[in-house]
Design a protein around this motif. Structure first.
Motif: not given
Length: 248
Positions: A119-121, A203-212, A216-220
């Motif tokens: 929800r925050t994202l 949260r792991s890196e994979g979890e953060l990337r997946g939630s972003l 609708g975010f693209a991880v730079e």
């Protein structure tokens, strides 16, 4: 008290004395500077250490935090007058109002459930202008930092501006499923003790990337430390920079 460093007026100055400017602040200040004269959101701004520095660098800054006592301290900082201070959460953010949003000092870990985090994202994706950037830090669970949060390894002295010294230490009260609960102890001169408890989600890196990605975010990029190290080779951090959809 939960989150006493931000809600207890006696502990707010202890937090400021203990958490001074550091390499994390340098990182976020430099990152925001990549967009000259940006409209910046500091979500979970706390007592405003970075917030006022962003404003001093020439940005238009909004600091948002749900903790009234922490915001009161932020408003008293030199240079705070030109900042929009908002007592609230991401739910009240206006649409398309910011070029850059930051969540520092591990604010991202305060959102304990996936529902809260998602929800925050979503709120941040809505609040950013098309192509706007989001940056935040989260401790890497692979580094297991909570194993050092014990009354022996965490014992420290915090010197307040008035010369008093506060004795502090931390103890973990529960750690399972990457959720860690702990209590900070603060012993003031004269024997008065205040407690502050909190629960953080790792949260792991994979979890953060997946939630972003789902928001609708693209991880730079994701760094493992404040000098751009690879994940697992830095400061035990996950320093994330992402960009919202160009279409808004």
């Amino acid at each position: 008290m939960r989150h006493g460093e931000f809600l207890d007026p006696l502990l707010v100055p202890v937090y400021d004395a203990e958490c001074r400017w550091g390499p994390d602040d340098d990182f976020f200040l430099s990152l925001v500077a990549e967009t000259p004269v940006a409209r910046v959101l500091d979500l979970g701004c706390g007592t405003g250490r970075l917030t006022v520095a962003l404003a001093a660098a020439g940005h238009t800054v909004t600091g948002v935090d749900p903790a009234g006592p922490a915001l009161a301290a932020a408003r008293r900082r030199p240079g705070a007058d030109g900042i929009a201070w908002v007592e609230g959460t991401s739910a009240g953010l206006p649409a398309g109002a910011y070029d850059t949003a930051v969540m520092t000092s591990h604010v991202a870990q305060v959102f304990g459930t996936d529902e809260e985090w998602d929800r925050t994202l979503a709120d941040l994706a809505r609040a950013l202008a098309p192509g706007g950037r989001l940056a935040f830090d989260s401790r890497d669970p692979a580094a297991r930092p909570w194993e050092r949060w014990n009354p022996t390894d965490s014992r420290r002295l915090v010197r307040l501006p008035d010369g008093r010294t506060v004795r502090a230490w931390t103890e973990v009260t529960d750690a399972r499923d990457r959720t860690v609960s702990f209590t900070h102890h603060y012993l003031f001169p004269g024997g008065e003790e205040r407690l502050s408890s909190a629960t953080l989600r790792f949260r792991s890196e994979g979890e953060l990337r997946g939630s972003l990605r789902a928001a609708g975010f693209a991880v730079e990029r994701v760094h493992g430390g404040w000098c751009g190290q690879a994940v697992g080779e830095g400061d035990g951090e996950l320093v994330v920079v992402a960009r919202s959809s160009p279409a808004g």
